[in-house]
Design a protein around this motif. Structure first.
Motif, mmCIF file in Angstrom:
data_model
loop_
_atom_site.group_PDB
_atom_site.id
_atom_site.type_symbol
_atom_site.label_atom_id
_atom_site.label_comp_id
_atom_site.label_asym_id
_atom_site.label_seq_id
_atom_site.Cartn_x
_atom_site.Cartn_y
_atom_site.Cartn_z
ATOM 1 N N MET A 198 0.817 -1.310 -0.085
ATOM 2 C CA MET A 198 0.053 0.120 -0.237
ATOM 3 C C MET A 198 0.926 1.323 -0.140
ATOM 4 O O MET A 198 0.384 2.301 -0.218
ATOM 5 C CB MET A 198 -0.863 0.159 1.368
ATOM 6 C CG MET A 198 -1.981 -1.148 1.261
ATOM 7 S SD MET A 198 -3.148 -1.121 2.868
ATOM 8 C CE MET A 198 -4.128 -0.025 2.076
ATOM 9 N N THR A 199 2.096 1.251 0.186
ATOM 10 C CA THR A 199 2.983 2.024 0.263
ATOM 11 C C THR A 199 4.411 1.729 -0.585
ATOM 12 O O THR A 199 4.370 0.378 -0.825
ATOM 13 C CB THR A 199 3.503 2.813 1.581
ATOM 14 O OG1 THR A 199 4.439 1.718 2.133
ATOM 15 C CG2 THR A 199 2.204 2.902 2.380
ATOM 16 N N ASN A 200 5.230 2.544 -0.618
ATOM 17 C CA ASN A 200 6.466 2.210 -1.506
ATOM 18 C C ASN A 200 7.742 1.892 -0.524
ATOM 19 O O ASN A 200 8.864 1.416 -1.099
ATOM 20 C CB ASN A 200 7.071 3.526 -2.344
ATOM 21 C CG ASN A 200 7.874 3.128 -3.322
ATOM 22 O OD1 ASN A 200 7.910 2.052 -4.108
ATOM 23 N ND2 ASN A 200 8.804 4.056 -4.067
ATOM 24 N N SER A 201 7.332 1.485 0.667
ATOM 25 C CA SER A 201 8.342 1.006 1.441
ATOM 26 C C SER A 201 8.123 -0.189 2.337
ATOM 27 O O SER A 201 7.294 -0.345 2.934
ATOM 28 C CB SER A 201 8.458 2.409 3.036
ATOM 29 O OG SER A 201 9.341 2.099 3.719
ATOM 30 N N THR A 202 9.041 -0.987 2.247
ATOM 31 C CA THR A 202 8.961 -2.169 2.776
ATOM 32 C C THR A 202 10.434 -2.776 3.423
ATOM 33 O O THR A 202 11.150 -2.765 2.363
ATOM 34 C CB THR A 202 8.253 -3.456 2.099
ATOM 35 O OG1 THR A 202 7.993 -4.561 3.133
ATOM 36 C CG2 THR A 202 8.922 -3.626 0.799
ATOM 37 N N GLY A 203 10.509 -3.482 4.301
ATOM 38 C CA GLY A 203 11.861 -3.758 4.696
ATOM 39 C C GLY A 203 12.920 -3.157 4.736
ATOM 40 O O GLY A 203 14.370 -3.351 4.667
ATOM 41 N N GLY A 204 12.746 -1.536 4.810
ATOM 42 C CA GLY A 204 13.780 -0.812 4.870
ATOM 43 C C GLY A 204 14.232 -0.082 3.678
ATOM 44 O O GLY A 204 15.054 0.620 3.462
ATOM 45 N N PHE A 205 13.290 -0.529 2.363
ATOM 46 C CA PHE A 205 13.843 -0.359 1.111
ATOM 47 C C PHE A 205 12.514 0.461 0.524
ATOM 48 O O PHE A 205 11.580 0.296 0.726
ATOM 49 C CB PHE A 205 14.096 -1.524 0.300
ATOM 50 C CG PHE A 205 15.272 -2.004 0.956
ATOM 51 C CD1 PHE A 205 16.508 -1.690 0.880
ATOM 52 C CD2 PHE A 205 15.077 -3.364 1.699
ATOM 53 C CE1 PHE A 205 17.787 -2.268 1.499
ATOM 54 C CE2 PHE A 205 15.962 -4.003 2.004
ATOM 55 C CZ PHE A 205 17.399 -3.563 2.220
ATOM 56 N N GLU A 206 12.935 1.569 -0.378
ATOM 57 C CA GLU A 206 11.735 2.328 -0.725
ATOM 58 C C GLU A 206 11.615 2.298 -2.309
ATOM 59 O O GLU A 206 10.879 3.333 -2.876
ATOM 60 C CB GLU A 206 12.103 3.716 -0.490
ATOM 61 C CG GLU A 206 12.339 4.176 1.239
ATOM 62 C CD GLU A 206 12.492 5.831 1.301
ATOM 63 O OE1 GLU A 206 11.943 6.569 0.565
ATOM 64 O OE2 GLU A 206 13.109 6.113 2.111
ATOM 65 N N MET A 207 11.822 1.207 -2.845
ATOM 66 C CA MET A 207 11.661 1.069 -4.132
ATOM 67 C C MET A 207 10.649 -0.277 -4.725
ATOM 68 O O MET A 207 10.798 -0.716 -5.673
ATOM 69 C CB MET A 207 12.689 1.101 -5.085
ATOM 70 C CG MET A 207 13.499 2.322 -5.039
ATOM 71 S SD MET A 207 12.803 3.924 -5.870
ATOM 72 C CE MET A 207 12.571 2.937 -7.558
ATOM 73 N N LEU A 208 9.747 -0.357 -3.817
ATOM 74 C CA LEU A 208 8.908 -1.747 -3.979
ATOM 75 C C LEU A 208 7.907 -1.454 -5.168
ATOM 76 O O LEU A 208 8.091 -2.286 -5.844
ATOM 77 C CB LEU A 208 8.013 -2.018 -2.764
ATOM 78 C CG LEU A 208 7.264 -3.126 -2.806
ATOM 79 C CD1 LEU A 208 8.095 -4.329 -2.679
ATOM 80 C CD2 LEU A 208 6.378 -3.206 -1.387
ATOM 81 N N ASP A 209 7.459 -0.205 -5.199
ATOM 82 C CA ASP A 209 6.762 -0.236 -6.434
ATOM 83 C C ASP A 209 6.865 1.379 -6.904
ATOM 84 O O ASP A 209 6.542 2.305 -6.193
ATOM 85 C CB ASP A 209 5.435 -0.320 -6.418
ATOM 86 C CG ASP A 209 4.442 -0.029 -7.708
ATOM 87 O OD1 ASP A 209 5.104 0.309 -8.548
ATOM 88 O OD2 ASP A 209 3.247 -0.116 -7.591
ATOM 89 N N PRO A 210 7.824 1.837 -7.917
ATOM 90 C CA PRO A 210 8.150 3.186 -8.324
ATOM 91 C C PRO A 210 6.718 3.868 -8.894
ATOM 92 O O PRO A 210 6.738 5.037 -8.660
ATOM 93 C CB PRO A 210 8.625 3.056 -9.433
ATOM 94 C CG PRO A 210 9.672 1.726 -9.260
ATOM 95 C CD PRO A 210 8.657 0.995 -8.737
#
Length: 330
Positions: A198-210
Motif C-alpha cells: 500500500m506504500t513504497n516502503s518495505t523492509g527498509g527499502f523504498e523502491m517496492l513500486d515506483p
C-alpha cells in the motif's frame, strides 16, 4: 481537542518511554489535552485502547512504537463509523510506514513536532479477511521473518537480526501451487511468495513500486513465480538497485483493488500483515480507499537519511549467497 498516546514501552531499545513527558508537552503546546497509555503483553492491548479512546471521543490517537503498534492502533479503529486521526512516532526496527509518510525516524521529538503540525493525509487501509493492515501483506516463504525473529534479538541487533534470519531461511524456499485472483486477471501456478503493498516502503527499502500513489484505492500486487534461489536473489538485487524487479520475467505485477489467494495443494500459506502473523490462506484482501486520516510530513523538510548501511549489508549477503553452491529449487 484530546489526544491519546499509545506507546510500546519496549520500542526504541526501551528509550521511548524516557521521552514521553517531552512528547506530551509538544502535543499540549499544539492545543491538545494529552494522556498516555503504555501497552502490555496482553493480546491486542493497543487495539483495545485505541478503540476505547475513539469511542470516548478522542480527536487524535498517536501510535508510538514500531509498525506492529501502528497496525494494532488501526485495527482498533478501522471498523468504527467515526475514526479519529492517527499520528505516528516511529520507534521500531524498520518503521516502514513512517518512512512512507516522511516522518522523521531519528528522533522521537521531531516526529512529535510533525504530529503537532497536523497535516493529515487520507490513507487507504487494507483488510485481510477480518483483520486490517496499513502497509503490506505478504504470504509464502521468507514473509515470516518479521515475526520469527525474537523481540530481544530485534532490540539488541535491529535490522541485522533480520539479515541473519533471512540468510538462514533462503535455502529452505520451495514452490507452492497458488491460485491468485486480482482485478483483471487470475494466476494459477507455482510461486514462492507474494506481496500486497500500500506504500513504497518495505523492509527498509523504498523502491517496492515506483508507480505507487498514496490514497488511490489500489494495491500493488507482486507474485514471485519461482522458487529458484538464484532467480530470487536476482529479483531482490533488482529491487535494491532501483525497482527494476517489476520487469523481471519471474515477477507478476499488477495494481488492483482486491486480491484472493488460496493454496492449490495441502501446503499452508501463512499471511504476514505489517510484520505480524495474520492467519493462513484462503484470504481475501480488500482496499478501503482513504479510510483513515494519518498525519504525515508535508513540509519542505523531509528526512533524507537512507539506510545505506542496511542496503549495503543486504547486497553483501546476496553476493555471498550467489557465490555459494546453493540448491536450485524449481
Amino acid at each position: 481537542m484530546r489526544a491519546r498516546v499509545i506507546y510500546n514501552p519496549s520500542s526504541g531499545r526501551e528509550q521511548l518511554k524516557k521521552s514521553m513527558i517531552d512528547i506530551l508537552h509538544i502535543l499540549e503546546q499544539a492545543g491538545y489535552e494529552t494522556s498516555a497509555f503504555a501497552t502490555t503483553p496482553e493480546p491486542q492491548s493497543a487495539a483495545k485502547e485505541a478503540k476505547r479512546a475513539a469511542l470516548a471521543g478522542f480527536d487524535l490517537i498517536v501510535a508510538a512504537g514500531g509498525d506492529g503498534t501502528v497496525n494494532d492502533v488501526v485495527n482498533g479503529i478501522a471498523g468504527l463509523d467515526q475514526r479519529p486521526k492517527v499520528g505516528i512516532i516511529p520507534a521500531g526496527t524498520t518503521n516502514d510506514y513512517a518512512r512512507a509518510l516522511k516522518i522523521p525516524r531519528t528522533g522521537f521529538l521531531k516526529a512529535a513536532e510533525v504530529i503537532a503540525a497536523g497535516h493529515a493525509i487520507p490513507m487507504d487501509i487494507g483488510q485481510a479477511n477480518d483483520t486490517y493492515f496499513v502497509n503490506i501483506a505478504a504470504g509464502g516463504y521468507l514473509t515470516d521473518l518479521t515475526y520469527e525473529v525474537p523481540s530481544k534479538l530485534k532490540t539488541a541487533f535491529g535490522y541485522l537480526a533480520y539479515l541473519a534470519k533471512g540468510a538462514e531461511k533462503i535455502p529452505q524456499i520451495k514452490p507452492i501451487p497458488m491460485h491468485i485472483e486480482y482485478e483483471g486477471g487470475v494466476y494459477e501456478g507455482v510461486a514462492s511468495m507474494f506481496f500486497i503493498a500500500m506504500t513504497n516502503s518495505t523492509g527498509g527499502f523504498e523502491m517496492l513500486d515506483p508507480n505507487i500513489v498514496l490514497g488511490d484505492g489500489k494495491f500493488s500486487l507482486f507474485v514471485i513465480k519461482t522458487a529458484n534461489i538464484l532467480e530470487i536473489l536476482q529479483i531482490i538485487r533488482s529491487l535494491i538497485m532501483g525497482g527494476k524487479h517489476i520487469d523481471h520475467p519471474q515477477v507478476l505485477y499488477a495494481q488492483t483493488t482486491f486480491v484472493k489467494v488460496h493454496s492449490m495443494d495441502s501446503q499452508t500459506i501463512q499471511i504476514n500483515l505489517d510484520g505480524e502473523y495474520g492467519g493462513d490462506c484462503p484470504t481475501t484482501f480488500l482496499n478501503h480507499q482513504q479510510h483513515i486520516e494519518i498525519i504525515g510530513n508535508t513540509s519542505d523538510y523531509a528526512e533524507t537519511v537512507e539506510p545505506l548501511e542496511e542496503q549495503t549489508s543486504f547486497l553483501e549477503m546476496i553476493e555471498e549467497l550467489q557465490s555459494e553452491d546453493l540448491p536450485s529449487s524449481k
